[in-house]
Design a protein around this motif. Structure first.
Motif, PDB file in Angstrom:
ATOM      1  N   SER A  58     -38.242  38.466  15.711  1.00 19.56           N
ATOM      2  CA  SER A  58     -38.442  39.216  16.604  1.00 19.56           C
ATOM      3  C   SER A  58     -37.142  38.630  18.338  1.00 19.56           C
ATOM      4  CB  SER A  58     -39.805  38.373  17.494  1.00 19.56           C
ATOM      5  OG  SER A  58     -40.096  38.559  18.048  1.00 19.56           O
ATOM      6  N   PHE A  59     -37.227  39.816  18.894  1.00 24.91           N
ATOM      7  CA  PHE A  59     -36.580  39.043  20.947  1.00 24.91           C
ATOM      8  C   PHE A  59     -37.281  38.553  21.602  1.00 24.91           C
ATOM      9  CE2 PHE A  59     -33.672  42.099  18.564  1.00 24.91           C
ATOM     10  CZ  PHE A  59     -32.681  42.091  18.477  1.00 24.91           C
ATOM     11  N   ALA A  60     -38.576  38.308  21.239  1.00 20.03           N
ATOM     12  CA  ALA A  60     -39.347  37.398  21.851  1.00 20.03           C
ATOM     13  C   ALA A  60     -39.189  36.380  22.339  1.00 20.03           C
ATOM     14  CB  ALA A  60     -41.398  38.460  21.803  1.00 20.03           C
ATOM     15  N   ALA A  61     -38.674  35.972  23.444  1.00 18.47           N
ATOM     16  CA  ALA A  61     -38.624  34.835  23.297  1.00 18.47           C
ATOM     17  C   ALA A  61     -39.444  33.898  25.195  1.00 18.47           C
ATOM     18  CB  ALA A  61     -37.534  33.691  24.019  1.00 18.47           C
ATOM     19  N   GLU A  62     -39.624  33.051  24.736  1.00 13.30           N
ATOM     20  CA  GLU A  62     -40.401  31.417  25.475  1.00 13.30           C
ATOM     21  C   GLU A  62     -39.458  30.271  25.716  1.00 13.30           C
ATOM     22  OE1 GLU A  62     -44.365  31.501  23.962  1.00 13.30           O
ATOM     23  OE2 GLU A  62     -43.925  30.052  22.120  1.00 13.30           O
ATOM     24  N   TRP A  63     -39.814  29.667  27.101  1.00 11.18           N
ATOM     25  CA  TRP A  63     -39.110  28.435  26.988  1.00 11.18           C
ATOM     26  C   TRP A  63     -40.734  27.084  26.891  1.00 11.18           C
ATOM     27  CZ3 TRP A  63     -34.503  27.387  27.419  1.00 11.18           C
ATOM     28  CH2 TRP A  63     -33.568  28.794  27.100  1.00 11.18           C
ATOM     29  N   ARG A  64     -40.379  26.696  26.062  1.00  3.96           N
ATOM     30  CA  ARG A  64     -41.417  25.606  26.084  1.00  3.96           C
ATOM     31  C   ARG A  64     -41.049  24.255  26.484  1.00  3.96           C
ATOM     32  NH1 ARG A  64     -43.498  26.204  20.221  1.00  3.96           N
ATOM     33  NH2 ARG A  64     -42.853  28.614  20.346  1.00  3.96           N
ATOM     34  N   ARG A  65     -41.871  23.275  26.983  1.00  3.82           N
ATOM     35  CA  ARG A  65     -41.334  21.787  28.130  1.00  3.82           C
ATOM     36  C   ARG A  65     -41.321  20.745  26.688  1.00  3.82           C
ATOM     37  NH1 ARG A  65     -42.901  20.143  33.718  1.00  3.82           N
ATOM     38  NH2 ARG A  65     -41.449  18.345  34.078  1.00  3.82           N
ATOM     39  N   MET A  66     -40.777  20.083  26.883  1.00  2.00           N
ATOM     40  CA  MET A  66     -40.393  19.496  25.954  1.00  2.00           C
ATOM     41  C   MET A  66     -40.418  17.868  26.892  1.00  2.00           C
ATOM     42  SD  MET A  66     -39.009  20.292  23.093  1.00  2.00           S
ATOM     43  CE  MET A  66     -40.292  22.270  22.886  1.00  2.00           C
ATOM     44  N   SER A  67     -40.275  16.558  25.988  1.00  2.00           N
ATOM     45  CA  SER A  67     -41.390  15.100  26.609  1.00  2.00           C
ATOM     46  C   SER A  67     -39.998  14.843  27.363  1.00  2.00           C
ATOM     47  CB  SER A  67     -41.904  14.885  26.615  1.00  2.00           C
ATOM     48  OG  SER A  67     -41.234  13.891  24.283  1.00  2.00           O
ATOM     49  N   GLY A  68     -38.953  15.073  26.982  1.00  2.00           N
ATOM     50  CA  GLY A  68     -38.064  14.222  26.857  1.00  2.00           C
ATOM     51  C   GLY A  68     -37.455  12.977  26.347  1.00  2.00           C
ATOM     52  N   ARG A  69     -38.242  12.787  25.468  1.00  2.00           N
ATOM     53  CA  ARG A  69     -37.515  11.399  24.949  1.00  2.00           C
ATOM     54  C   ARG A  69     -36.813  12.086  22.807  1.00  2.00           C
ATOM     55  NH1 ARG A  69     -42.433   9.395  22.775  1.00  2.00           N
ATOM     56  NH2 ARG A  69     -40.782   6.873  22.742  1.00  2.00           N
ATOM     57  N   GLY A  70     -36.651  11.294  22.767  1.00  2.31           N
ATOM     58  CA  GLY A  70     -35.233  11.591  21.551  1.00  2.31           C
ATOM     59  C   GLY A  70     -35.079   9.993  21.109  1.00  2.31           C
ATOM     60  N   ARG A  71     -34.123  10.224  19.458  1.00  2.00           N
ATOM     61  CA  ARG A  71     -33.686   9.251  19.882  1.00  2.00           C
ATOM     62  C   ARG A  71     -31.926   9.615  19.123  1.00  2.00           C
ATOM     63  NH1 ARG A  71     -32.588   8.848  13.951  1.00  2.00           N
ATOM     64  NH2 ARG A  71     -33.251  10.952  12.632  1.00  2.00           N
ATOM     65  N   ILE A  72     -31.260   8.722  19.280  1.00  2.00           N
ATOM     66  CA  ILE A  72     -29.597   8.903  19.072  1.00  2.00           C
ATOM     67  C   ILE A  72     -30.054   9.524  17.157  1.00  2.00           C
ATOM     68  CG2 ILE A  72     -27.538   7.937  18.932  1.00  2.00           C
ATOM     69  CD1 ILE A  72     -28.347   6.310  21.381  1.00  2.00           C
ATOM     70  N   TRP A  73     -28.704  10.336  17.109  1.00  4.45           N
ATOM     71  CA  TRP A  73     -29.018  11.115  15.600  1.00  4.45           C
ATOM     72  C   TRP A  73     -27.500  11.210  15.900  1.00  4.45           C
ATOM     73  CZ3 TRP A  73     -26.564  15.359  13.459  1.00  4.45           C
ATOM     74  CH2 TRP A  73     -26.419  15.156  12.288  1.00  4.45           C
TER      75      TRP A  73
END
Length: 154
Positions: A58-73
């Protein structure tokens, strides 16, 4: 041609060079928001941003807000720095962060002591795979804001 147009600062540090698909990522970062592009049809997230969903086409896109949390991979301490503009900043780190909201999405950045701290402001001994981090936004040149990462404190 200004150094901004070439993708570097006056002291030789790299700047993002957004394309049409990635520009919203940088616009949101300038507002202090971490957002990831997703498909508006199948709802799967994708990074880096691109015009077509790799899952459903699909060419339909949206931008979703993330919590800003993660882990070092993953991480690396470049020795010697490969680009001359980074030599005086060594030792500094480059980390890969797996987002808590979207474990399939990984972002590259730097771990710093606080949002406006320079590269190399954290002790390399503090780097460890799996360490929890949270995003902080730093203006690295006029009009250019990048996500950097801070260790989460318990």
């Amino acid at each position: 041609m200004s150094s901004m147009m070439k993708g570097t600062t006056d002291n030789g540090l790299l700047l993002p060079v957004p394309d049409e698909d990635g520009q919203p990522f940088w616009d949101f970062a300038a507002r202090g928001e971490l957002r990831v592009q997703g498909c508006a049809d199948c709802h799967r997230l994708r990074f880096p941003p691109r015009p077509c969903c790799p899952h459903c086409r699909s060419f339909a896109a949206e931008w979703r807000r993330m919590s800003g949390r993660g882990r070092i991979w993953s991480y690396v301490l470049p020795h010697p720095p490969l680009l001359p503009g980074y030599a005086e900043l060594a030792p500094y780190n480059v980390i890969v962060v797996e987002l808590a909201d979207a474990p399939d999405i990984r972002l590259v950045g730097n771990l710093v002591a606080h949002a406006d701290a320079p590269l190399g402001s954290t002790d390399p001994a503090d780097l460890r795979i799996g360490a929890p981090v949270e995003v902080a936004f730093t203006e690295i040149a006029p009009g250019v804001t990048v996500p950097r990462w801070l260790l989460e404190r318990p």
